[in-house]
Design a protein around this motif. Structure first.
Motif, PDB file in Angstrom:
ATOM      1  N   LEU A 298       0.836  -1.204   0.000  1.00 34.13           N
ATOM      2  CA  LEU A 298       0.000   0.000   0.000  1.00 34.13           C
ATOM      3  C   LEU A 298       0.870   1.254   0.000  1.00 34.13           C
ATOM      4  N   ARG A 299       1.933   1.238   0.780  1.00 39.63           N
ATOM      5  CA  ARG A 299       2.826   2.413   0.819  1.00 39.63           C
ATOM      6  C   ARG A 299       3.438   2.653  -0.554  1.00 39.63           C
ATOM      7  N   GLN A 300       3.813   1.544  -1.226  1.00 40.26           N
ATOM      8  CA  GLN A 300       4.398   1.706  -2.570  1.00 40.26           C
ATOM      9  C   GLN A 300       3.395   2.349  -3.526  1.00 40.26           C
ATOM     10  N   GLN A 301       2.101   2.143  -3.227  1.00 37.00           N
ATOM     11  CA  GLN A 301       1.078   2.743  -4.098  1.00 37.00           C
ATOM     12  C   GLN A 301       0.557   4.062  -3.521  1.00 37.00           C
ATOM     13  N   GLY A 302       1.268   4.611  -2.545  1.00 36.95           N
ATOM     14  CA  GLY A 302       0.920   5.943  -2.036  1.00 36.95           C
ATOM     15  C   GLY A 302      -0.198   5.971  -1.022  1.00 36.95           C
ATOM     16  N   ILE A 303      -0.401   4.860  -0.294  1.00 37.28           N
ATOM     17  CA  ILE A 303      -1.433   4.829   0.744  1.00 37.28           C
ATOM     18  C   ILE A 303      -0.781   4.386   2.050  1.00 37.28           C
ATOM     19  N   PHE A 304      -0.981   5.170   3.099  1.00 45.35           N
ATOM     20  CA  PHE A 304      -0.386   4.830   4.396  1.00 45.35           C
ATOM     21  C   PHE A 304      -1.490   4.374   5.351  1.00 45.35           C
ATOM     22  N   VAL A 305      -1.472   3.090   5.705  1.00 43.12           N
ATOM     23  CA  VAL A 305      -2.364   2.573   6.748  1.00 43.12           C
ATOM     24  C   VAL A 305      -1.486   1.810   7.738  1.00 43.12           C
ATOM     25  N   ALA A 306      -2.003   1.597   8.946  1.00 43.54           N
ATOM     26  CA  ALA A 306      -1.189   0.904   9.953  1.00 43.54           C
ATOM     27  C   ALA A 306      -1.334  -0.604   9.771  1.00 43.54           C
ATOM     28  N   ALA A 307      -0.193  -1.297   9.715  1.00 46.01           N
ATOM     29  CA  ALA A 307      -0.202  -2.765   9.702  1.00 46.01           C
ATOM     30  C   ALA A 307      -0.001  -3.185  11.153  1.00 46.01           C
ATOM     31  N   VAL A 308      -1.061  -3.619  11.823  1.00 46.54           N
ATOM     32  CA  VAL A 308      -0.984  -3.898  13.257  1.00 46.54           C
ATOM     33  C   VAL A 308      -0.972  -5.407  13.469  1.00 46.54           C
ATOM     34  N   ARG A 309      -0.095  -5.863  14.356  1.00 50.64           N
ATOM     35  CA  ARG A 309       0.079  -7.308  14.532  1.00 50.64           C
ATOM     36  C   ARG A 309       0.367  -7.617  15.984  1.00 50.64           C
ATOM     37  N   PRO A 310       0.338  -8.893  16.357  1.00 51.90           N
ATOM     38  CA  PRO A 310       0.712  -9.232  17.722  1.00 51.90           C
ATOM     39  C   PRO A 310       2.136  -8.719  17.998  1.00 51.90           C
ATOM     40  N   PRO A 311       2.495  -8.338  19.220  1.00 50.98           N
ATOM     41  CA  PRO A 311       1.688  -8.464  20.424  1.00 50.98           C
ATOM     42  C   PRO A 311       0.713  -7.308  20.686  1.00 50.98           C
ATOM     43  N   THR A 312       0.693  -6.288  19.804  1.00 52.79           N
ATOM     44  CA  THR A 312      -0.221  -5.161  20.037  1.00 52.79           C
ATOM     45  C   THR A 312      -1.667  -5.624  20.050  1.00 52.79           C
ATOM     46  N   VAL A 313      -2.002  -6.541  19.148  1.00 52.89           N
ATOM     47  CA  VAL A 313      -3.371  -7.067  19.032  1.00 52.89           C
ATOM     48  C   VAL A 313      -3.290  -8.590  18.949  1.00 52.89           C
ATOM     49  N   PRO A 314      -4.384  -9.292  19.263  1.00 53.44           N
ATOM     50  CA  PRO A 314      -4.307 -10.756  19.217  1.00 53.44           C
ATOM     51  C   PRO A 314      -4.207 -11.298  17.795  1.00 53.44           C
ATOM     52  N   THR A 315      -4.792 -10.586  16.823  1.00 50.52           N
ATOM     53  CA  THR A 315      -4.736 -11.040  15.424  1.00 50.52           C
ATOM     54  C   THR A 315      -4.366  -9.863  14.528  1.00 50.52           C
ATOM     55  N   SER A 316      -3.677 -10.161  13.430  1.00 53.58           N
ATOM     56  CA  SER A 316      -3.180  -9.074  12.569  1.00 53.58           C
ATOM     57  C   SER A 316      -4.316  -8.380  11.833  1.00 53.58           C
ATOM     58  N   ARG A 317      -4.087  -7.109  11.534  1.00 48.79           N
ATOM     59  CA  ARG A 317      -5.113  -6.353  10.808  1.00 48.79           C
ATOM     60  C   ARG A 317      -4.524  -5.093  10.177  1.00 48.79           C
ATOM     61  N   LEU A 318      -5.179  -4.630   9.103  1.00 45.37           N
ATOM     62  CA  LEU A 318      -4.872  -3.304   8.576  1.00 45.37           C
ATOM     63  C   LEU A 318      -5.789  -2.344   9.302  1.00 45.37           C
ATOM     64  N   ARG A 319      -5.211  -1.352   9.949  1.00 45.30           N
ATOM     65  CA  ARG A 319      -6.027  -0.398  10.716  1.00 45.30           C
ATOM     66  C   ARG A 319      -6.055   0.929   9.967  1.00 45.30           C
ATOM     67  N   MET A 320      -7.274   1.323   9.577  1.00 43.79           N
ATOM     68  CA  MET A 320      -7.419   2.584   8.845  1.00 43.79           C
ATOM     69  C   MET A 320      -8.172   3.569   9.722  1.00 43.79           C
ATOM     70  N   THR A 321      -7.754   4.818   9.716  1.00 44.39           N
ATOM     71  CA  THR A 321      -8.502   5.845  10.435  1.00 44.39           C
ATOM     72  C   THR A 321      -8.811   6.976   9.456  1.00 44.39           C
ATOM     73  N   VAL A 322     -10.097   7.373   9.439  1.00 41.17           N
ATOM     74  CA  VAL A 322     -10.435   8.523   8.595  1.00 41.17           C
ATOM     75  C   VAL A 322     -10.351   9.798   9.413  1.00 41.17           C
TER      76      VAL A 322
END
Ligand code: PMP
Length: 403
Positions: free
Chosen positions: A344-368
């Motif tokens: 996504l960053r290579q295509q000009g979009i910045f979202v958070a890639a969140v993974r353990p141990p911060t969260v129990p399961t990995s996810r793309l976290r987007m905030t508007v």
């Protein structure tokens, strides 16, 4: 003589373990003021990874207020609030927070993290019981640990477990504190606050709610999830931050005048630390004034969250339950979420890639943010869609109770 093993040798081993698990984290410099478009690795990127929900962190009026406060009061507050560090700007900010939240009084801290740590540890001790949501923010979990109280964790938003715990254990403890985020920061869903308050009332328990992602985001006047869920008249301890929708730095507690007076006398993370800087205090106070003067920011923020969810629905992209500007797409594992974040960053979009141990399961976290345009959100979803195709159904190993 054989060389003695270094007492610090374990650090390199620990880092290697983090690397192998893809849990190792590094900082990423972002140039410029932030906002909806940022410069990352020399490239312009649409920013869907910020907590600057109202788009105020780069606002010239906040910068002017901070600069004026530096001129008037200097850069540092030079002491703890009870000694030389209390300035008129702190009073003004605390009054503005109390008005925004509809409470009698407020107290500002150097960060939301410190507000949570100190307040929980001031309210309960080893004689007491804390009942806490499984997905509470780290600062709430650490505060619970620091307090020395008995801590019982209930599965995310499972009220029947909360009730069972109160029923079985409340009578064995002097005081009881129910602790929850109002908006869960890594999921985007809300806690069922009215029902939590009903249960707490029945079992004579206090309730502490973390409004870090609610204040300036939810409610008709930005008063937070507490306002949105019609709980302003109920007795509770509200904590929040000045660093997200309010575009500054610092934290606060708000509630009755008695509560605040007590915390001023008993909260170590407030008493024994230097007062919030005048510049941060002035920026936050100006942000609250702008929130009142420009209510369209709140409606636009709500609209942008709804629009993102509608677009994901249309493209049949799964996301976690959300009623806030935080929208998360579950991803099967840490390696995949990191790769997706990079693509996504290579295509000009910045979202958070969140993974353990911060969260129990990995996810793309987007905030508007309120300042995103419809075109920005369209570009986000249309860039994500082809990347998600073929990802399969997440996640098997660590089921997410909120799903
Ligand atoms: N609570 C929650 C839910 C948060 O997300 C955060 C910040 N990530 C905090 C507390 C801490 O706030 P601060 O950044 O002001 O320390």
């Amino acid at each position: 003589m054989a060389k003695a093993a270094s007492p610090y040798g374990w650090i390199a081993k620990s880092l290697a373990t983090l690397q192998r698990a893809k849990w190792h984290r590094q900082v990423q410099p972002i140039e410029g003021k932030g906002g909806t478009t940022i410069t990352l690795e020399g490239r312009p990127c649409l920013n869907f990874a910020s907590n600057d929900y109202l788009g105020l962190a780069g606002d010239d009026r906040l910068a002017a207020a901070a600069a004026a406060a530096v001129k008037t009061y200097g850069t540092g507050s030079t002491g703890s609030r009870l000694l030389s560090g209390h300035r008129p700007i702190h009073d003004e900010l605390e009054q503005a927070i109390a008005r925004l939240k509809g409470t009698e009084a407020a107290l500002v801290f150097s960060s939301g993290y410190l507000a949570n740590l100190g307040t929980i540890a001031a309210l309960v001790d080893h004689r007491d019981l804390i009942v806490a949501d499984q997905y509470n923010h780290s600062s709430l979990q650490m505060g619970a640990r620091l307090s020395g109280a008995t801590v019982v964790v209930y599965e995310h938003n499972r009220l029947e477990q909360l009730e069972q715990c109160l029923c079985e254990r409340r009578s064995h403890h002097r005081r009881c504190l129910v602790v929850t985020d109002s908006v869960f920061s890594m999921d985007g869903d809300l806690c069922p606050l009215p029902a939590i308050l009903d249960l707490a009332e029945r079992w004579n328990a206090m309730v502490l709610v973390d409004e870090a992602h609610g204040t300036g985001v939810l409610g008709a006047t930005g008063g937070g999830a507490v306002e949105y869920l019609n709980c302003r008249h109920r007795p509770l301890v509200q904590i929040g931050t000045l660093s997200k929708a309010l575009g500054s730095l610092g934290g606060y507690v708000t509630g009755s005048a008695e509560l605040i007076d007590f915390l001023r006398n008993r909260t170590a993370t407030w008493i024994y630390t230097t007062g919030l800087s005048p510049a941060d205090a002035a920026a936050a106070r100006t942000a609250i004034a702008i929130l009142h003067q420009e209510p369209h920011r709140l409606t636009q923020l709500a609209h942008n969250g709804d629009y993102l969810r509608q677009q994901l629905d249309q493209l049949q992209i799964q996301y976690l339950d959300s009623e806030s500007p935080i929208v998360c797409i579950p991803v099967k594992d840490a390696a995949t979420v990191l790769a997706l974040g990079q693509q996504l960053r290579q295509q000009g979009i910045f979202v958070a890639a969140v993974r353990p141990p911060t969260v129990p399961t990995s996810r793309l976290r987007m905030t508007v943010m309120a300042t995103h345009s419809q075109q920005d959100i369209d570009r986000l979803v249309h860039t994500i869609q082809p990347l998600m195709a073929g990802q399969g159904c997440p996640p098997a190993e660590h089921p997410h109770p909120a799903e």
